[in-house]
Scaffold this motif. Structure first.
Motif, PDB file in Angstrom:
ATOM      1  N   ASP A  51       0.832  -0.658   0.523  1.00  9.93           N
ATOM      2  CA  ASP A  51       0.228  -0.269  -0.135  1.00  9.93           C
ATOM      3  C   ASP A  51       0.766   1.040  -0.194  1.00  9.93           C
ATOM      4  OD1 ASP A  51      -2.517   0.925  -0.101  1.00  9.93           O
ATOM      5  OD2 ASP A  51      -2.721   1.663   1.929  1.00  9.93           O
ATOM      6  N   ALA A  52       0.152   2.071  -0.287  1.00 14.90           N
ATOM      7  CA  ALA A  52       1.150   3.695  -0.022  1.00 14.90           C
ATOM      8  C   ALA A  52       0.985   4.017   1.928  1.00 14.90           C
ATOM      9  CB  ALA A  52       0.303   4.620  -0.484  1.00 14.90           C
ATOM     10  N   VAL A  53       2.602   4.455   1.958  1.00 16.13           N
ATOM     11  CA  VAL A  53       2.926   4.698   3.381  1.00 16.13           C
ATOM     12  C   VAL A  53       2.337   6.598   2.823  1.00 16.13           C
ATOM     13  CG1 VAL A  53       5.097   5.446   4.484  1.00 16.13           C
ATOM     14  CG2 VAL A  53       4.758   3.539   4.084  1.00 16.13           C
ATOM     15  N   ARG A  54       1.467   7.263   3.576  1.00 18.91           N
ATOM     16  CA  ARG A  54       1.398   8.750   3.707  1.00 18.91           C
ATOM     17  C   ARG A  54       2.940   8.987   4.115  1.00 18.91           C
ATOM     18  NH1 ARG A  54      -3.901   7.538   3.567  1.00 18.91           N
ATOM     19  NH2 ARG A  54      -3.839   9.529   5.130  1.00 18.91           N
ATOM     20  N   VAL A  55       3.204  10.605   3.939  1.00 19.63           N
ATOM     21  CA  VAL A  55       4.044  10.842   5.210  1.00 19.63           C
ATOM     22  C   VAL A  55       3.067  12.782   4.968  1.00 19.63           C
ATOM     23  CG1 VAL A  55       6.290  11.994   5.748  1.00 19.63           C
ATOM     24  CG2 VAL A  55       5.866   9.749   4.439  1.00 19.63           C
ATOM     25  N   LYS A  56       2.666  12.733   5.725  1.00 24.31           N
ATOM     26  CA  LYS A  56       2.318  14.248   6.237  1.00 24.31           C
ATOM     27  C   LYS A  56       3.951  15.141   6.368  1.00 24.31           C
ATOM     28  CE  LYS A  56      -1.250  17.956   7.968  1.00 24.31           C
ATOM     29  NZ  LYS A  56      -2.636  18.012   8.543  1.00 24.31           N
ATOM     30  N   VAL A  57       4.010  15.992   5.658  1.00 19.78           N
ATOM     31  CA  VAL A  57       5.023  17.113   5.715  1.00 19.78           C
ATOM     32  C   VAL A  57       4.678  17.760   6.617  1.00 19.78           C
ATOM     33  CG1 VAL A  57       6.877  18.293   5.061  1.00 19.78           C
ATOM     34  CG2 VAL A  57       6.580  16.014   3.742  1.00 19.78           C
ATOM     35  N   VAL A  67       5.203   0.840  -1.269  1.00 12.69           N
ATOM     36  CA  VAL A  67       5.987  -0.180  -0.644  1.00 12.69           C
ATOM     37  C   VAL A  67       5.413  -1.462  -1.038  1.00 12.69           C
ATOM     38  CG1 VAL A  67       6.262   1.592   1.479  1.00 12.69           C
ATOM     39  CG2 VAL A  67       4.682   0.022   1.698  1.00 12.69           C
ATOM     40  N   SER A  68       6.290  -2.282  -1.468  1.00 13.85           N
ATOM     41  CA  SER A  68       5.585  -3.696  -1.440  1.00 13.85           C
ATOM     42  C   SER A  68       6.069  -4.498   0.031  1.00 13.85           C
ATOM     43  CB  SER A  68       6.403  -4.185  -2.636  1.00 13.85           C
ATOM     44  OG  SER A  68       5.371  -3.256  -3.612  1.00 13.85           O
ATOM     45  N   GLY A  69       4.967  -4.471   1.254  1.00  8.06           N
ATOM     46  CA  GLY A  69       5.230  -4.885   2.183  1.00  8.06           C
ATOM     47  C   GLY A  69       6.510  -4.302   2.902  1.00  8.06           C
ATOM     48  N   GLY A  70       6.271  -5.405   4.559  1.00  7.64           N
ATOM     49  CA  GLY A  70       7.721  -4.449   5.321  1.00  7.64           C
ATOM     50  C   GLY A  70       7.431  -4.861   6.467  1.00  7.64           C
ATOM     51  N   PHE A  71       8.292  -3.873   7.261  1.00  2.67           N
ATOM     52  CA  PHE A  71       7.548  -3.199   7.723  1.00  2.67           C
ATOM     53  C   PHE A  71       8.215  -1.921   9.125  1.00  2.67           C
ATOM     54  CE2 PHE A  71      12.267  -5.271   8.712  1.00  2.67           C
ATOM     55  CZ  PHE A  71      12.291  -3.866  10.105  1.00  2.67           C
ATOM     56  N   ILE A  72       7.524  -1.446  10.017  1.00  3.14           N
ATOM     57  CA  ILE A  72       8.158   0.064  10.303  1.00  3.14           C
ATOM     58  C   ILE A  72       8.030  -0.226  12.051  1.00  3.14           C
ATOM     59  CG2 ILE A  72       5.223   0.163  11.223  1.00  3.14           C
ATOM     60  CD1 ILE A  72       5.704   3.802  10.500  1.00  3.14           C
ATOM     61  N   GLU A  73       9.361   0.401  12.569  1.00  2.00           N
ATOM     62  CA  GLU A  73       9.258   1.142  13.347  1.00  2.00           C
ATOM     63  C   GLU A  73       9.609   1.832  13.996  1.00  2.00           C
ATOM     64  OE1 GLU A  73      12.301   0.881  16.695  1.00  2.00           O
ATOM     65  OE2 GLU A  73      13.017   1.486  14.989  1.00  2.00           O
ATOM     66  N   PHE A  74       9.020   2.224  15.074  1.00  2.00           N
ATOM     67  CA  PHE A  74       9.007   3.469  15.509  1.00  2.00           C
ATOM     68  C   PHE A  74       9.354   3.373  17.028  1.00  2.00           C
ATOM     69  CE2 PHE A  74       7.117   6.783  17.736  1.00  2.00           C
ATOM     70  CZ  PHE A  74       7.649   8.397  17.507  1.00  2.00           C
ATOM     71  N   SER A  75      10.328   5.108  17.457  1.00  2.00           N
ATOM     72  CA  SER A  75      10.466   4.737  18.286  1.00  2.00           C
ATOM     73  C   SER A  75      11.080   5.878  18.796  1.00  2.00           C
ATOM     74  CB  SER A  75      11.917   3.572  19.002  1.00  2.00           C
ATOM     75  OG  SER A  75      12.632   4.354  20.622  1.00  2.00           O
ATOM     76  N   LYS A  76      11.279   6.918  19.795  1.00  2.00           N
ATOM     77  CA  LYS A  76      11.400   8.114  19.806  1.00  2.00           C
ATOM     78  C   LYS A  76      11.754   9.351  18.565  1.00  2.00           C
ATOM     79  CE  LYS A  76      15.033   6.403  23.108  1.00  2.00           C
ATOM     80  NZ  LYS A  76      16.302   5.798  23.498  1.00  2.00           N
ATOM     81  N   ASN A  77      10.196   8.851  18.214  1.00  2.00           N
ATOM     82  CA  ASN A  77      10.485  10.193  17.562  1.00  2.00           C
ATOM     83  C   ASN A  77      10.409   9.735  16.076  1.00  2.00           C
ATOM     84  OD1 ASN A  77       7.890  11.321  18.096  1.00  2.00           O
ATOM     85  ND2 ASN A  77       9.651  13.195  19.323  1.00  2.00           N
ATOM     86  N   VAL A  78      11.918   8.409  15.605  1.00  2.00           N
ATOM     87  CA  VAL A  78      12.011   7.703  14.393  1.00  2.00           C
ATOM     88  C   VAL A  78      10.945   7.096  14.003  1.00  2.00           C
ATOM     89  CG1 VAL A  78      14.717   7.643  13.446  1.00  2.00           C
ATOM     90  CG2 VAL A  78      14.287   8.920  15.391  1.00  2.00           C
ATOM     91  N   VAL A  82      11.386  -0.438   6.732  1.00  2.00           N
ATOM     92  CA  VAL A  82      12.270  -1.519   6.316  1.00  2.00           C
ATOM     93  C   VAL A  82      10.813  -2.374   5.068  1.00  2.00           C
ATOM     94  CG1 VAL A  82      13.148  -3.593   5.879  1.00  2.00           C
ATOM     95  CG2 VAL A  82      13.868  -1.616   7.983  1.00  2.00           C
ATOM     96  N   ALA A  83      11.356  -2.263   3.789  1.00  2.00           N
ATOM     97  CA  ALA A  83       9.985  -2.754   2.893  1.00  2.00           C
ATOM     98  C   ALA A  83      10.722  -3.270   1.777  1.00  2.00           C
ATOM     99  CB  ALA A  83       9.441  -1.431   2.030  1.00  2.00           C
ATOM    100  N   ASN A  84       9.852  -4.099   1.310  1.00  2.00           N
ATOM    101  CA  ASN A  84      10.627  -5.175  -0.485  1.00  2.00           C
ATOM    102  C   ASN A  84      11.439  -4.915  -1.195  1.00  2.00           C
ATOM    103  OD1 ASN A  84      10.106  -7.114   1.627  1.00  2.00           O
ATOM    104  ND2 ASN A  84       8.559  -7.384   1.443  1.00  2.00           N
TER     105      ASN A  84
END
Length: 139
Positions: A51-57, A67-78, A82-84
């Protein structure tokens, strides 16, 4: 923006970095639905759908990355995705995506006729990837 109200968003693939920017919010699609992440969100790790990763700048700007799958890691505002495979909206070649869609549809038809379940699954994933890229390229 105050430093604690900003996310750092990074999207990487096995081929390298695809996207790096600061943002107010990131929205991703997980197997259990959409997830929006704002600054100071609790740490999270989640798998991603095609699906789409939408980033509101900011209030006037939103980036979309296919992105074609993968995962998101979020910590300390980062936020690190990591996508295929991943492609920024402006980098998507819509003609190439349309050709990939047509190939996937033909492969699905062939797999159904030959009752090849594995090929059918691979072709359906290829079709979802192509449709995702087409949809994002049109926004």
């Amino acid at each position: 923006m105050a430093e604690d109200s900003v996310l750092t968003v990074s999207i990487v693939t096995p081929d390298g970095s695809v996207y790096d920017n600061n943002a107010e919010m990131i929205i991703v699609k997980t197997p259990s639905g959409e997830m929006g992440i704002l600054p100071n969100h609790i740490p999270v790790i989640a798998s991603l759908d095609i699906d789409a990763v939408r980033v509101k700048v900011n209030d006037n700007e939103e980036d979309e990355i296919a992105v074609s799958g993968g995962f998101i890691e979020f910590s300390k505002n980062v936020a690190t995705v990591v996508a295929n495979a991943a492609e920024c909206q402006e980098d998507i070649d819509e003609n190439r995506a349309q050709a990939a869609k047509k190939r996937a549809e033909q492969m699905i038809s062939t797999a159904k006729q030959t009752h090849n379940v594995d090929e059918l699954k691979r072709s359906e994933i290829a079709l979802r990837r192509a449709i995702n890229r087409i949809n994002i390229s049109k926004h």
